[in-house]
Design a protein around this motif. Structure first.
Motif, PDB file in Angstrom:
ATOM      1  N   UNK A   1      36.527  34.143  52.120  1.00 13.56           N
ATOM      2  CA  UNK A   1      37.656  33.632  51.332  1.00 13.56           C
ATOM      3  C   UNK A   1      37.204  32.961  50.040  1.00 13.56           C
ATOM      4  N   UNK A   2      36.108  32.199  50.107  1.00  6.53           N
ATOM      5  CA  UNK A   2      35.660  31.517  48.885  1.00  6.53           C
ATOM      6  C   UNK A   2      35.268  32.531  47.820  1.00  6.53           C
ATOM      7  N   UNK A   3      34.728  33.694  48.246  1.00  7.68           N
ATOM      8  CA  UNK A   3      34.291  34.685  47.273  1.00  7.68           C
ATOM      9  C   UNK A   3      35.471  35.377  46.596  1.00  7.68           C
ATOM     10  N   UNK A   4      36.579  35.510  47.314  1.00 12.01           N
ATOM     11  CA  UNK A   4      37.770  36.087  46.683  1.00 12.01           C
ATOM     12  C   UNK A   4      38.255  35.188  45.545  1.00 12.01           C
ATOM     13  N   UNK A   5      38.228  33.883  45.782  1.00 12.28           N
ATOM     14  CA  UNK A   5      38.630  32.934  44.739  1.00 12.28           C
ATOM     15  C   UNK A   5      37.662  32.987  43.560  1.00 12.28           C
ATOM     16  N   UNK A   6      36.367  32.988  43.870  1.00  8.97           N
ATOM     17  CA  UNK A   6      35.367  33.019  42.803  1.00  8.97           C
ATOM     18  C   UNK A   6      35.430  34.315  42.002  1.00  8.97           C
ATOM     19  N   UNK A   7      35.696  35.426  42.673  1.00  8.44           N
ATOM     20  CA  UNK A   7      35.753  36.721  41.994  1.00  8.44           C
ATOM     21  C   UNK A   7      36.890  36.752  40.970  1.00  8.44           C
ATOM     22  N   UNK A   8      38.007  36.154  41.314  1.00  8.38           N
ATOM     23  CA  UNK A   8      39.118  36.079  40.349  1.00  8.38           C
ATOM     24  C   UNK A   8      38.782  35.155  39.184  1.00  8.38           C
ATOM     25  N   UNK A   9      38.049  34.100  39.464  1.00 10.97           N
ATOM     26  CA  UNK A   9      37.822  33.043  38.470  1.00 10.97           C
ATOM     27  C   UNK A   9      36.682  33.360  37.509  1.00 10.97           C
ATOM     28  N   UNK A  10      35.616  33.965  37.992  1.00 10.19           N
ATOM     29  CA  UNK A  10      34.404  34.117  37.187  1.00 10.19           C
ATOM     30  C   UNK A  10      34.635  34.785  35.827  1.00 10.19           C
ATOM     31  N   UNK A  11      35.402  35.884  35.749  1.00  6.48           N
ATOM     32  CA  UNK A  11      35.576  36.504  34.434  1.00  6.48           C
ATOM     33  C   UNK A  11      36.280  35.611  33.416  1.00  6.48           C
ATOM     34  N   UNK A  12      36.915  34.556  33.865  1.00  5.49           N
ATOM     35  CA  UNK A  12      37.601  33.639  32.947  1.00  5.49           C
ATOM     36  C   UNK A  12      36.642  32.657  32.281  1.00  5.49           C
ATOM     37  N   UNK A  13      35.438  32.480  32.849  1.00  6.48           N
ATOM     38  CA  UNK A  13      34.569  31.397  32.394  1.00  6.48           C
ATOM     39  C   UNK A  13      33.160  31.869  32.022  1.00  6.48           C
ATOM     40  N   UNK A  14      32.958  33.167  31.886  1.00  5.26           N
ATOM     41  CA  UNK A  14      31.652  33.685  31.506  1.00  5.26           C
ATOM     42  C   UNK A  14      31.645  35.193  31.621  1.00  5.26           C
ATOM     43  N   UNK A  15      30.613  35.812  31.067  1.00  6.86           N
ATOM     44  CA  UNK A  15      30.544  37.276  31.063  1.00  6.86           C
ATOM     45  C   UNK A  15      29.729  37.840  32.225  1.00  6.86           C
ATOM     46  N   UNK A  16      28.980  36.995  32.928  1.00 12.48           N
ATOM     47  CA  UNK A  16      28.013  37.516  33.898  1.00 12.48           C
ATOM     48  C   UNK A  16      28.182  36.947  35.299  1.00 12.48           C
ATOM     49  N   UNK A  17      29.289  36.252  35.541  1.00 16.97           N
ATOM     50  CA  UNK A  17      29.482  35.616  36.835  1.00 16.97           C
ATOM     51  C   UNK A  17      29.550  36.584  37.992  1.00 16.97           C
ATOM     52  N   UNK A  18      30.199  37.737  37.783  1.00 14.82           N
ATOM     53  CA  UNK A  18      30.294  38.708  38.880  1.00 14.82           C
ATOM     54  C   UNK A  18      28.939  39.332  39.181  1.00 14.82           C
ATOM     55  N   UNK A  19      28.131  39.559  38.155  1.00 10.50           N
ATOM     56  CA  UNK A  19      26.771  40.035  38.404  1.00 10.50           C
ATOM     57  C   UNK A  19      25.981  38.992  39.193  1.00 10.50           C
ATOM     58  N   UNK A  20      26.127  37.723  38.846  1.00 11.93           N
ATOM     59  CA  UNK A  20      25.455  36.667  39.606  1.00 11.93           C
ATOM     60  C   UNK A  20      25.839  36.742  41.072  1.00 11.93           C
ATOM     61  N   UNK A  21      27.134  36.841  41.336  1.00 15.88           N
ATOM     62  CA  UNK A  21      27.613  36.817  42.709  1.00 15.88           C
ATOM     63  C   UNK A  21      27.145  38.029  43.512  1.00 15.88           C
ATOM     64  N   UNK A  22      27.331  39.197  42.934  1.00 15.30           N
ATOM     65  CA  UNK A  22      27.194  40.433  43.701  1.00 15.30           C
ATOM     66  C   UNK A  22      25.837  41.120  43.560  1.00 15.30           C
ATOM     67  N   UNK A  23      25.071  40.751  42.528  1.00 14.21           N
ATOM     68  CA  UNK A  23      23.888  41.579  42.244  1.00 14.21           C
ATOM     69  C   UNK A  23      22.613  40.775  42.017  1.00 14.21           C
ATOM     70  N   UNK A  24      22.525  39.543  42.522  1.00 15.71           N
ATOM     71  CA  UNK A  24      21.276  38.787  42.404  1.00 15.71           C
ATOM     72  C   UNK A  24      20.858  38.222  43.744  1.00 15.71           C
ATOM     73  N   UNK A  25      19.563  37.965  43.858  1.00 12.86           N
ATOM     74  CA  UNK A  25      18.985  37.293  45.023  1.00 12.86           C
ATOM     75  C   UNK A  25      17.976  36.253  44.539  1.00 12.86           C
ATOM     76  N   UNK A  26      17.797  35.205  45.336  1.00 11.05           N
ATOM     77  CA  UNK A  26      16.898  34.119  44.972  1.00 11.05           C
ATOM     78  C   UNK A  26      16.079  33.676  46.171  1.00 11.05           C
TER      79      UNK A  26
END
Length: 457
Positions: free
Chosen positions: A155-180
């Motif tokens: 559920x938290x990721x659904x909220x973040x997915x809607x929000x990220x494009x509003x506050x930066x250009x790379x938030x969805x890549x951070x969420x879905x395509x990175x590892x640390x």
């Protein structure tokens, strides 16, 4: 990411938020090492991404892990989205694109950390291999587009997915395509927290350079050594980055609280339901702005703990400090990352030396280094030296700190050998990303596919 919590104690005054953080202070003999690492699951047949559902998906993997380990399931709207050890000593969770994360137990030595990582990877392989699944140790997803990347039902990721494009250009890549790989470390007091926060913030770009391991995107070179590091340059910058106020000689818990209060929230949880709160700050929430939107719209300590877990500075302060600069990587890196920081921060003499090395580094200088590292790696120039040279000095301090700690294994070896993979980076003058790029242009014949063999767990 952290498991979302519930604590219904109401917040009555701001001082309680400062007290919450300061309660993390521990005497030295209680200091522990908590290591987290993420990895990309993929099907060995075609190197394809692994969806949540189906007989061979992430859900089946988690259910198999649950049967093997006997850990308690973490549920979200009736779906299994993680596992937690029954006494709280570690957890397995999912990142938005299916990245599989082990949040390790708080341990006393790097030897224990490595044993924990070995045991986890062996357990995961036992369940995953019959499903045709392996795991990739890189900092960025090298092949699949964002559209091809699965989405986990949290559920938290659904909220973040809607929000990220509003506050930066790379938030969805951070969420879905990175590892640390991250390590969580303790402090003894506000003053000790300040010193460790300041040293580690200044050295976080060096960590990004030493661990640079994400040179491919969408199946080809992306022009970067740490794509992940570049992504964090434009991912919701209100809650990310270097935090200039932390460079102040008077920085303390209250300053972090004041900053956190004015960052927009992601969510609150009431009766298992996630409410989107991205339109207000925590300060506004505390002032009653959600009374008509959320059942029992009064702020609780659980809300505060969850909010702190959704802030993404390069070093995150909770009741411990999280080192967040490194790309994901192969098994040896899972041990090297905590060793590097423990050597620097858990020995008094090493911390003194690291503080002396970095004491006059300014916010602007460190930010410029942070901006250069994704492209230049350890060739980044800082004050007429390359980060290769800075890294050699930092590794010497860390190694001496680990030697003085003198935590030995059953064979009498101390923790210094865990730095060897970083020593190699400095000795040869090339990062893991550069080694991969060289392979891509030579023996891999311009194909991305060999990475799934050579960098798999």
């Amino acid at each position: 990411m952290a498991r979302d919590t519930t604590d219904f104690q109401p917040i009555e005054k701001l001082d309680e938020l400062v007290t919450y953080l300061s309660a993390g202070s521990k005497p030295r003999d209680k200091w522990r090492i908590g290591t987290e690492h993420e990895k990309f699951p993929f099907y060995t047949d075609g190197n394809a991404p692994v969806p949540y559902g189906g007989d061979r998906g992430i859900r089946a993997l988690l259910e198999g892990m649950q049967r093997t380990l006997g850990w308690d399931p973490i549920m979200d709207s009736g779906r299994i989205i993680g596992l937690v050890e029954p006494t709280g000593q570690g957890a397995i969770s999912l990142e938005p694109g299916g990245q599989f994360e082990l949040s390790g137990a708080p341990l006393e030595t790097i030897h224990q950390t490595c044993r924990e990582g070995n045991a986890h990877l062996a357990q995961v392989r036992e369940i995953a291999e019959p499903l045709g699944i392996r795991f990739l140790g890189l900092g960025g997803s090298p092949k699949w587009t964002l559209a091809e990347t699965p989405r986990m039902p949290k559920s938290r990721y659904e909220i973040m997915t809607r929000y990220m494009p509003k506050v930066g250009t790379k938030g969805l890549d951070m969420m879905y395509r990175t590892c640390t790989i991250q390590v969580n470390l303790d402090f003894s007091s506000e003053a000790d927290m300040r010193r460790k926060m300041q040293v580690s913030l200044k050295l976080q770009p060096l960590s990004t350079a030493l661990f640079a391991n994400s040179p491919f995107t969408d199946g080809k070179p992306n022009g970067l050594q740490s794509w992940r590091g570049d992504i964090w340059r434009d991912t919701d910058n209100q809650r990310s980055g270097l935090l200039p106020f932390c460079f102040s000689p008077e920085f303390g818990f209250a300053d972090y609280v004041e900053w956190a209060l004015d960052v927009p929230m992601y969510f609150v949880i009431r009766d298992g339901v996630y409410y989107d709160m991205t339109h207000m700050t925590f300060r506004q929430f505390m002032d009653g702005a959600a009374r008509n939107e959320v059942p029992d719209g009064l702020a609780t300590m659980g809300d505060w703990a969850n909010h702190l877990s959704t802030l993404f500075p390069d070093v995150r302060l909770k009741r411990f400090l999280e080192m967040r600069g490194a790309d994901g990587g192969p098994w040896r890196r899972i041990c090297a990352l905590p060793a590097f920081w423990v050597g620097l921060l858990y020995d008094d003499e090493a911390l003194d030396e690291a503080e002396a090395m970095t004491h006059d580094w300014t916010y602007d200088e460190v930010n410029a280094m942070r901006n250069s590292v994704p492209v230049e790696g350890i060739a980044t120039v800082f004050r007429n030296r390359t980060l290769r040279e800075v890294g050699r000095e930092a590794l010497a301090i860390s190694r001496a700190g680990l030697k003085r700690r003198n935590r030995t294994n059953r064979d009498g070896f101390d923790e210094t050998h865990f730095l060897s993979t970083l020593d190699e980076v400095v000795a040869r003058g090339t990062t893991s990303a550069e080694e991969m790029l060289n392979a891509y242009h030579t023996r891999w014949g311009g194909s991305i596919e060999p990475v799934f063999m050579e960098y798999a767990y």
